[in-house]
Design an enzyme around this catalytic site. Structure first.
Site, PDB file in Angstrom:
ATOM      1  N   LYS A 117       0.828  -1.205   0.000  1.00 46.00           N
ATOM      2  CA  LYS A 117       0.000   0.000   0.000  1.00 46.00           C
ATOM      3  C   LYS A 117       0.865   1.259   0.000  1.00 46.00           C
ATOM      4  O   LYS A 117       0.550   2.242  -0.677  1.00 46.00           O
ATOM      5  CB  LYS A 117      -0.934   0.014   1.228  1.00 46.00           C
ATOM      6  CG  LYS A 117      -1.994  -1.071   1.239  1.00 46.00           C
ATOM      7  CD  LYS A 117      -3.104  -0.856   0.227  1.00 46.00           C
ATOM      8  CE  LYS A 117      -2.894  -1.527  -1.090  1.00 46.00           C
ATOM      9  NZ  LYS A 117      -2.930  -2.974  -1.138  1.00 46.00           N
TER      10      LYS A 117
ATOM     11  N   LYS B 155      -6.375  -0.731 -12.055  1.00 51.96           N
ATOM     12  CA  LYS B 155      -7.098  -1.546 -11.091  1.00 51.96           C
ATOM     13  C   LYS B 155      -7.148  -3.018 -11.482  1.00 51.96           C
ATOM     14  O   LYS B 155      -6.919  -3.901 -10.674  1.00 51.96           O
ATOM     15  CB  LYS B 155      -8.523  -1.001 -10.943  1.00 51.96           C
ATOM     16  CG  LYS B 155      -9.378  -1.730  -9.907  1.00 51.96           C
ATOM     17  CD  LYS B 155      -8.900  -1.447  -8.509  1.00 51.96           C
ATOM     18  CE  LYS B 155      -9.792  -2.067  -7.458  1.00 51.96           C
ATOM     19  NZ  LYS B 155      -9.204  -1.932  -6.109  1.00 51.96           N
TER      20      LYS B 155
END
Length: 584
Positions: A465, A579
């Site tokens: 992340k 994505k």
């Protein structure tokens, strides 16, 4: 990894396409473009940059048929000329394409030898020129599409529109997703249902290896061998109310904050969990295949299945699945984990496992995805649409679903959904501490996130992340491995995040933290217990067992978000990433 959308009906295509592109921009945002057909003429606009860069160019463009594209570059630089749509020599046909044409170089050479002039560096443009030739002589457009697809090698989903097709749109799909929608005398086509579901909830998910001719009146479809297909739309409901960032500055933050409800929803009882658990009880070998965040979920699942069910689950990195095929057979169960259900490497791994006789159980977020339809059994994680490129709520939903399967397989009571809801809510209250830590790490060039046991794959996910959102080099490390190289990298001020809950790993992890602190590390502790070792403490609530990975990843997500915010990064759409990874 591009977003494509098409519309034909009685309304203004430009408005529909622009709104649809904004919904699909998570699939790619290097450049954007649209082609609008009106009374035998076609207007094409395209630009390098975000979707909003073409909005002024579409203002006042009339026409009730069109196609549009938002790009994640694979062939050719990010330029206006390489943006889609691409047009035929006669400018009576335009195409938009997602995927890779592997034999584009030889096709281009053939076409140029026959006089075709190319305007871009992309592999996609060959489709426009091939289709231009195939449509000559008033050939049936569906047959022309089949002829073109017969020349292409690789993966693709493409749409074609233009004066040569009138109000019709041609669609083709092979190993890249494409879905059609129908409502009120209009038809839509998009990379996923998210592109048009605000207008249409009757959807037809195109068969892999098929073509379709779409008009406002209906659709004709066929397999690539010419076999006609019966088109049977299904109703879709994808919790579209969650698509707006609402009071949050970014979709990513909204999705982090949604996790109490997401986790509770994922933990709710359902028949699919029982069926999956039944398959696991009788399996000879169990594998869990994933990529990126989903692979980290598979790694966490290994610990969970061993601990609660005594099952030896082998995590498999999807892109490396070949190594594990020798152990797969008719007695094997493969848990295929994917947020989108369209990840190319996961689909390839699943098809290879199926060829060995393995049973496929998918853990997926997007209904009616390719993975769901190619599985023997599918369990939806119920996270709802995840717009931010970096996976957050889908990860905790995957963990919740996997833990439910492990507990059911072991005949043990499920996790308490209401308790987890409250624990995750409490973990979100660490936002202030995470913000302070994020601001402290604004100028960091390296961050080390350390965990032991089941907390190690959580550390890997936290590091991912930070890399995705903040563009900072981050590594997730097994605490017991620090002496095998990593300590050489620690110097005065090196940021270290300890994933350090008060379970059986606590004491040893503290000792590892002391080793790094003695060499100058700046230590951030994620724990329910304060400790003088920590320069900054991000508190989490007291949790136990399988609750811990779900709870402790939340402050890591918040930390990554606030590092990115402090650095001014593009949070929802990180550079160079998309994505849904639909190409290898």
């Amino acid at each position: 990894m591009c977003g494509i959308i098409g519309y034909t009906g009685s309304g203004e295509a430009a408005e529909v396409l622009l709104r649809g592109l904004r919904r699909l921009e998570y699939r790619g945002y290097d450049s954007a473009g649209a082609a609008i057909v009106n009374d035998g003429a076609m207007k094409v606009v395209k630009r390098a940059g975000r979707v909003d860069s073409i909005a002024p160019l579409l203002d006042g463009v009339e026409g009730s048929t069109g196609i549009a594209h938002t790009r994640w570059a694979t062939h050719g630089k990010v330029t206006d000329g390489n943006a889609h749509p691409h047009t035929s020599c006669g400018n009576d046909l335009a195409i938009v394409h997602n995927g890779i044409v592997e034999n584009h170089a030889e096709l281009r050479a053939e076409l140029e030898a026959r006089g075709h002039v190319f305007r871009s560096e992309t592999d996609s443009e060959v489709i426009a020129h091939l289709l231009e030739e195939a449509l000559r002589g008033s050939k049936d457009p569906l047959r022309a599409a089949l002829e073109v697809c017969g020349r292409l090698r690789g993966s693709y989903a493409f749409l074609a529109a233009g004066p040569a097709l009138g109000k019709a749109i041609l669609a083709a799909r092979k190993d890249s997703p494409l879905v059609l929608g129908f409502a009120d005398g209009a038809a839509y086509a998009a990379s996923d249902v998210y592109g048009f579901v605000e207008w249409a909830d009757d959807a037809y998910f195109m068969e892999n290896g098929s073509v379709a001719l779409i008009t406002p009146e209906g659709v004709r479809a066929a397999l690539l061998d010419g076999t006609p297909l019966e088109v049977r739309p299904v109703k879709v409901a994808f919790e579209m109310a969650t698509s707006d960032a609402s009071v949050y500055a970014h979709h990513t933050l909204r999705e982090i904050m949604e996790q109490p409800e997401v986790v509770a929803r994922a933990l709710a009882p359902r028949p699919e969990i029982e069926l999956a658990a039944g398959a696991l009880r009788t399996a000879g070998r169990v594998f869990a295949v994933g990529a990126g965040t989903s692979y980290h979920a598979a790694m966490v699942a290994r610990y969970a299945f061993a601990e609660v069910a005594g099952v030896d689950l082998q995590p498999v990195l999807a892109s490396e699945h070949d190594l594990f095929l020798r152990w797969m057979d008719a007695g094997s169960v493969v848990l295929a984990i994917s947020q989108s259900g369209e990840t190319a490497d996961v689909l390839e791994a699943v098809r290879a496992a199926r060829a060995k006789g393995a049973r496929i159980v998918s853990i997926v977020n997007v209904p009616h995805s390719t993975l769901e339809r190619e599985s023997d059994l599918s369990v939806n994680v119920r996270a709802g649409p995840e717009v931010g490129v970096a996976a957050t709520k889908s990860f905790t939903a995957q963990l919740s679903t996997l833990f439910s399967m492990a507990l059911e397989a072991a005949g043990r009571p499920p996790l308490d959904a209401e308790r987890l809801r409250q624990l995750v809510t409490s973990a979100l209250s660490s936002e202030g501490s995470a913000r302070a830590a994020g601001e402290r790490l604004r100028d960091a060039t390296d961050v080390y996130i350390v965990g032991r046991g089941v907390h190690y794959p959580v550390a890997l996910e936290g590091a991912l992340k930070v890399k995705e959102l903040a563009y900072v080099h981050a590594e997730g490390l097994a605490a017991g491995e620090l002496k095998h190289g990593t300590l050489a990298m620690v110097e005065e001020g090196t940021p270290v995040v300890l994933v350090n809950p008060g379970d059986g790993t606590y004491v040893d992890t503290i000792s590892n933290g002391e080793e790094m602190k003695a060499r100058g590390a700046f230590v951030i502790g994620i724990s329910e217990r304060p400790n003088d070792l920590y320069d900054l403490h991000i508190p989490i609530p007291e949790a136990r067992g399988l609750e811990l990975p779900i709870v402790e990843v939340v402050p890591l997500q918040l930390l990554a978000y606030y590092v990115a915010l402090a650095r001014g990064a593009e949070i929802d759409r990180p550079r160079n990433l998309a994505k849904s990874v639909t190409v290898k």
